[in-house]
Write a protein that holds these residues in place. Structure first.
Motif, PDB file in Angstrom:
ATOM      1  N   ASP A   3      -0.197  -4.574  -8.859  1.00 24.00           N
ATOM      2  CA  ASP A   3       0.036  -3.150  -9.121  1.00 24.00           C
ATOM      3  C   ASP A   3       1.512  -2.809  -9.326  1.00 24.00           C
ATOM      4  OD1 ASP A   3       1.180  -3.074  -6.587  1.00 24.00           O
ATOM      5  OD2 ASP A   3      -0.132  -1.488  -5.817  1.00 24.00           O
ATOM      6  N   GLY A   4       2.344  -3.829  -9.434  1.00 20.61           N
ATOM      7  CA  GLY A   4       3.773  -3.620  -9.617  1.00 20.61           C
ATOM      8  C   GLY A   4       4.569  -3.930  -8.368  1.00 20.61           C
ATOM      9  N   LYS A   5       3.894  -3.897  -7.218  1.00 20.60           N
ATOM     10  CA  LYS A   5       4.569  -4.181  -5.951  1.00 20.60           C
ATOM     11  C   LYS A   5       3.871  -5.255  -5.144  1.00 20.60           C
ATOM     12  CE  LYS A   5       6.585   0.370  -5.565  1.00 20.60           C
ATOM     13  NZ  LYS A   5       6.687   1.624  -4.871  1.00 20.60           N
ATOM     14  N   LYS A   6       2.542  -5.310  -5.279  1.00 19.62           N
ATOM     15  CA  LYS A   6       1.781  -6.281  -4.489  1.00 19.62           C
ATOM     16  C   LYS A   6       0.473  -6.593  -5.212  1.00 19.62           C
ATOM     17  CE  LYS A   6      -0.332  -2.720  -1.529  1.00 19.62           C
ATOM     18  NZ  LYS A   6      -0.603  -1.846  -2.592  1.00 19.62           N
ATOM     19  N   SER A   7      -0.145  -7.661  -4.784  1.00 22.10           N
ATOM     20  CA  SER A   7      -1.447  -8.037  -5.318  1.00 22.10           C
ATOM     21  C   SER A   7      -2.531  -7.288  -4.551  1.00 22.10           C
ATOM     22  CB  SER A   7      -1.654  -9.541  -5.188  1.00 22.10           C
ATOM     23  OG  SER A   7      -2.863  -9.919  -5.766  1.00 22.10           O
TER      24      SER A   7
END
Length: 147
Positions: free
Chosen positions: A67-71
């Motif tokens: 999501d852009g920061k984490k899976s």
């Protein structure tokens, strides 16, 4: 007996093997993909069961989406819905609960809704869980502003 991903006819051995591991009908190619996903990302088996339960219901979620920061275990990016599978839900400490709440807050500030689903719901109430997620997804879709 067909693979839930590619609709390929399954042999008895493929069917038996995938049902033993994932309780989902998969051909050897897609079972290997799930095996690799588990070993690389530590994806819970319940996430795979829920993913295929949702696909069987006619929607197209994404498994292990970035999501852009984490899976995220499962996501519907168009409605910004992230689903995390909590395998250690029974042993939740106040620190973990606060971390989860803060993660949810940051996701919400970025426009994402995060659902945390305990593995027991998927294990014992898969159909009801799928139906509730579909309802949440539809509610989010109805509230999205059309550009």
């Amino acid at each position: 007996m067909t693979c839930l991903d590619c609709k390929k006819e399954l042999s008895y051995l493929d069917h038996k093997t995938s049902m033993e591991f994932y309780d989902v009908e998969l051909c050897s190619k897609h079972k290997k993909r799930m095996d690799r996903l588990i070993s690389q990302n530590n994806t819970p088996i319940e996430a795979i069961k829920l993913y295929y339960g949702l696909k069987k219901a006619g929607v197209h979620p994404m498994l292990e989406w970035w999501d852009g920061k984490k899976s995220v275990d499962i996501a519907f990016s168009r409605v910004k819905l992230n689903i995390e599978i909590d395998s250690e839900y029974q042993m939740l400490t106040h620190e973990q609960a606060m971390n989860d709440l803060e993660e949810s807050m940051h996701s919400f500030q970025d426009g994402f809704t995060t659902l945390r689903i305990p593995t027991t719901l998927i294990k014992y109430y898969l159909n009801e869980t799928v139906n509730n997620i579909l309802g949440i997804k539809e509610g989010l879709r109805a509230n999205i502003k059309v550009i």
